[in-house]
Structures are given as C-alpha cells and as structure tokens.
Design a protein around this motif. Structure first.
Motif, mmCIF file in Angstrom:
data_model
loop_
_atom_site.group_PDB
_atom_site.id
_atom_site.type_symbol
_atom_site.label_atom_id
_atom_site.label_comp_id
_atom_site.label_asym_id
_atom_site.label_seq_id
_atom_site.Cartn_x
_atom_site.Cartn_y
_atom_site.Cartn_z
ATOM 1 N N SER A 236 0.791 -1.236 0.000
ATOM 2 C CA SER A 236 0.000 0.000 0.000
ATOM 3 C C SER A 236 0.819 1.281 0.000
ATOM 4 O O SER A 236 0.304 2.344 0.296
ATOM 5 C CB SER A 236 -0.971 0.012 1.183
ATOM 6 O OG SER A 236 -1.827 -1.106 1.123
ATOM 7 N N THR A 237 2.107 1.198 -0.276
ATOM 8 C CA THR A 237 2.914 2.419 -0.424
ATOM 9 C C THR A 237 3.881 2.201 -1.575
ATOM 10 O O THR A 237 4.054 1.099 -2.072
ATOM 11 C CB THR A 237 3.741 2.733 0.843
ATOM 12 O OG1 THR A 237 4.833 1.814 0.917
ATOM 13 C CG2 THR A 237 2.903 2.648 2.107
ATOM 14 N N THR B 19 -1.111 5.764 14.713
ATOM 15 C CA THR B 19 -1.478 5.158 13.432
ATOM 16 C C THR B 19 -0.241 4.809 12.628
ATOM 17 O O THR B 19 -0.094 3.697 12.121
ATOM 18 C CB THR B 19 -2.360 6.119 12.610
ATOM 19 O OG1 THR B 19 -3.501 6.493 13.381
ATOM 20 C CG2 THR B 19 -2.821 5.457 11.315
ATOM 21 N N ASP B 20 0.663 5.767 12.495
ATOM 22 C CA ASP B 20 1.876 5.546 11.704
ATOM 23 C C ASP B 20 2.670 4.355 12.239
ATOM 24 O O ASP B 20 3.119 3.495 11.479
ATOM 25 C CB ASP B 20 2.750 6.812 11.746
ATOM 26 C CG ASP B 20 2.985 7.396 10.366
ATOM 27 O OD1 ASP B 20 2.223 7.077 9.435
ATOM 28 O OD2 ASP B 20 3.938 8.184 10.220
ATOM 29 N N VAL C 287 0.388 0.846 11.958
ATOM 30 C CA VAL C 287 0.127 0.380 10.593
ATOM 31 C C VAL C 287 1.431 0.097 9.851
ATOM 32 O O VAL C 287 1.539 -0.894 9.122
ATOM 33 C CB VAL C 287 -0.756 1.389 9.830
ATOM 34 C CG1 VAL C 287 -0.948 0.950 8.379
ATOM 35 C CG2 VAL C 287 -2.108 1.518 10.523
ATOM 36 N N TRP D 277 -10.545 6.853 13.634
ATOM 37 C CA TRP D 277 -10.639 7.196 12.225
ATOM 38 C C TRP D 277 -12.047 7.105 11.641
ATOM 39 O O TRP D 277 -12.330 7.774 10.634
ATOM 40 C CB TRP D 277 -9.693 6.320 11.398
ATOM 41 C CG TRP D 277 -8.255 6.712 11.560
ATOM 42 C CD1 TRP D 277 -7.279 6.044 12.223
ATOM 43 C CD2 TRP D 277 -7.647 7.920 11.078
ATOM 44 N NE1 TRP D 277 -6.096 6.735 12.184
ATOM 45 C CE2 TRP D 277 -6.292 7.904 11.483
ATOM 46 C CE3 TRP D 277 -8.123 9.018 10.347
ATOM 47 C CZ2 TRP D 277 -5.410 8.928 11.181
ATOM 48 C CZ3 TRP D 277 -7.229 10.039 10.046
ATOM 49 C CH2 TRP D 277 -5.901 9.985 10.456
ATOM 50 N N ILE E 165 -11.044 10.000 4.198
ATOM 51 C CA ILE E 165 -9.727 9.377 4.145
ATOM 52 C C ILE E 165 -9.254 9.151 2.717
ATOM 53 O O ILE E 165 -8.093 9.388 2.381
ATOM 54 C CB ILE E 165 -9.745 8.042 4.928
ATOM 55 C CG1 ILE E 165 -9.822 8.337 6.429
ATOM 56 C CG2 ILE E 165 -8.497 7.228 4.618
ATOM 57 C CD1 ILE E 165 -9.941 7.097 7.290
ATOM 58 N N PHE F 103 -3.637 7.676 3.087
ATOM 59 C CA PHE F 103 -4.024 6.275 2.992
ATOM 60 C C PHE F 103 -4.506 5.958 1.590
ATOM 61 O O PHE F 103 -4.871 6.842 0.823
ATOM 62 C CB PHE F 103 -5.154 5.956 3.981
ATOM 63 C CG PHE F 103 -4.874 6.382 5.392
ATOM 64 C CD1 PHE F 103 -3.884 5.759 6.137
ATOM 65 C CD2 PHE F 103 -5.588 7.410 5.979
ATOM 66 C CE1 PHE F 103 -3.609 6.151 7.431
ATOM 67 C CE2 PHE F 103 -5.331 7.812 7.274
ATOM 68 C CZ PHE F 103 -4.336 7.184 8.005
ATOM 69 N N LEU G 166 -8.111 1.781 6.146
ATOM 70 C CA LEU G 166 -6.920 2.552 5.781
ATOM 71 C C LEU G 166 -6.308 2.094 4.455
ATOM 72 O O LEU G 166 -5.162 2.411 4.151
ATOM 73 C CB LEU G 166 -5.883 2.474 6.904
ATOM 74 C CG LEU G 166 -6.375 2.961 8.280
ATOM 75 C CD1 LEU G 166 -5.237 2.931 9.283
ATOM 76 C CD2 LEU G 166 -6.976 4.352 8.195
ATOM 77 N N ARG H 289 -5.692 -1.016 3.157
ATOM 78 C CA ARG H 289 -4.822 -2.170 3.093
ATOM 79 C C ARG H 289 -5.644 -3.461 3.075
ATOM 80 O O ARG H 289 -6.770 -3.483 3.554
ATOM 81 C CB ARG H 289 -3.842 -2.178 4.268
ATOM 82 C CG ARG H 289 -2.710 -1.176 4.068
ATOM 83 C CD ARG H 289 -2.033 -0.835 5.376
ATOM 84 N NE ARG H 289 -0.781 -0.115 5.185
ATOM 85 C CZ ARG H 289 -0.697 1.167 4.853
ATOM 86 N NH1 ARG H 289 -1.795 1.888 4.633
ATOM 87 N NH2 ARG H 289 0.476 1.758 4.711
#
Length: 201
Positions: free
Chosen positions: A44-45, A130-131, A134, A161, A168, A174, A193, A195
């Motif tokens: 997801s990144t 969160t950072d 996740v 969230w 979002i 995200f 988020l 994922r």
C-alpha cells in the motif's frame, strides 16, 4: 483538510501510554528485520522497508518540535540517510525524545496548528499511533511475517478514524478503503486505511 472531529472521544484510554506501546511495536518490527529484507517492497505504499522506517523515524524526530509549537517541519521530502549506519539506534534515539516530549504536562489537551488544521494533542498522538502501528504491520507483511494488529490498537484506531472515514480516500495519507477480509478489528482497520490482509497460510 481533514475535519477536526477526528479522534473526538471521551475514551478512558491513556493515549500517551498507547503511543509509547505503539512505538515499542514498531521498534520490535524494525529489530526483527534481517539484513536482506531492507529493500523489500511494502504493501500500500511506493516505499520499500528502509523508506518506511525512515518515514516513521522522521515523524518521531519532528514530534518534539511540533509539540513545542514549531509547525514548520514537513515530511514532503526525506532521505533514508537519516537512519545512518544503525537504523535501530536512529529509531531508539528519536523514540526516546518523542516519548519525553509527549509526557509533558497538558500535552493531550493542548491544541496545535498544523498544515491540516487545528488539532489537539490526542489527535496528534493518534496520527503517530497510526503511523507506528500500521507501518509495523507493513514491515511484518513485507518480511513475510504477517500478523493481525492487536485488538487494543485496532479498536482504538477504528474509533479514532471512523468519524472521518468518508474523507480518508481524498488524502495522501491512505489508500482507498477496501473490503475487510473479516469482521476482526484488525481487518476492519486495515480495510479502512486502504490495506488488504494477506491470505492466511
């Protein structure tokens, strides 16, 4: 800009302790990385493992300045060079400084002006929780050691969230929400988020 309703709650959770525990979770994920895993892609990144670690470490490095009122810090550009020769040592140093700053009296109720708007300390720490949570999951998945997010983190972050769920997908934070793989708090949070939980082996 995100709504300032993010994270509004009368929840009894000690947010500072939750943040400290989230830092430990991420640190354990970094500690468990083998030398050959640092260049692996993450879910997801567009970042590999080392870039994700640098992103999170930089977030913690910035937190003391933000909590002291400096809103000029940014993560728009960063380099893995900030990790130096020992990423674990870089994480530990920034984490300890961030914890010290977060434990200053009144931080949770204090308000801060960020580029996304005005937030209170609980919201700001919620972003850091969160950072860490996740991206710890991202590292574990990248390394082939996926595990669900602990219910304690997942349930709190879902409450944090969900009030802004509709916003979002319109941010760079995200991916677009996905269908959860199950009704577990971990799978619902990951889906919210953007994922997707890997299939069970």
């Amino acid at each position: 800009m995100m709504s300032d309703t993010t994270g509004e709650s009368n929840d009894p959770v000690d947010v500072i302790q939750l943040y400290v525990d989230a830092l430990a979770l991420f640190g354990n994920a970094v500690r468990d990385l083998a030398d050959h895993e640092w260049d692996l892609p993450t879910p997801s990144t567009d970042w590999n493992v080392k870039e994700v670690v640098a992103h999170v470490v930089l977030g913690e490095a910035h937190l003391p300045a933000v909590l002291s009122g400096d809103t000029t810090t940014t993560q728009n550009e960063f380099s893995v060079d900030l990790l130096g020769a020992s990423p674990m040592a870089a994480w530990r140093g920034t984490a300890l400084q961030a914890i010290e700053a977060a434990r200053a009296p009144g931080i949770v109720e204090q308000t801060f002006e960020l580029d996304m708007g005005t937030v209170d300390g609980r919201q700001l720490l919620g972003y850091r929780i969160t950072d860490n949570v996740v991206h710890a999951w991202d590292l574990q998945v990248a390394a082939g050691r996926p595990r669900p997010i602990d219910d304690r983190f997942a349930e709190w972050l879902l409450e944090f969230w969900q009030p802004v769920a509709s916003q979002i997908a319109d941010t760079d934070f995200f991916g677009a929400p996905t269908a959860p793989a199950s009704d577990s708090p971990s799978d619902r949070l990951l889906a919210l988020l953007g994922r997707t939980s890997p299939p069970s082996s």
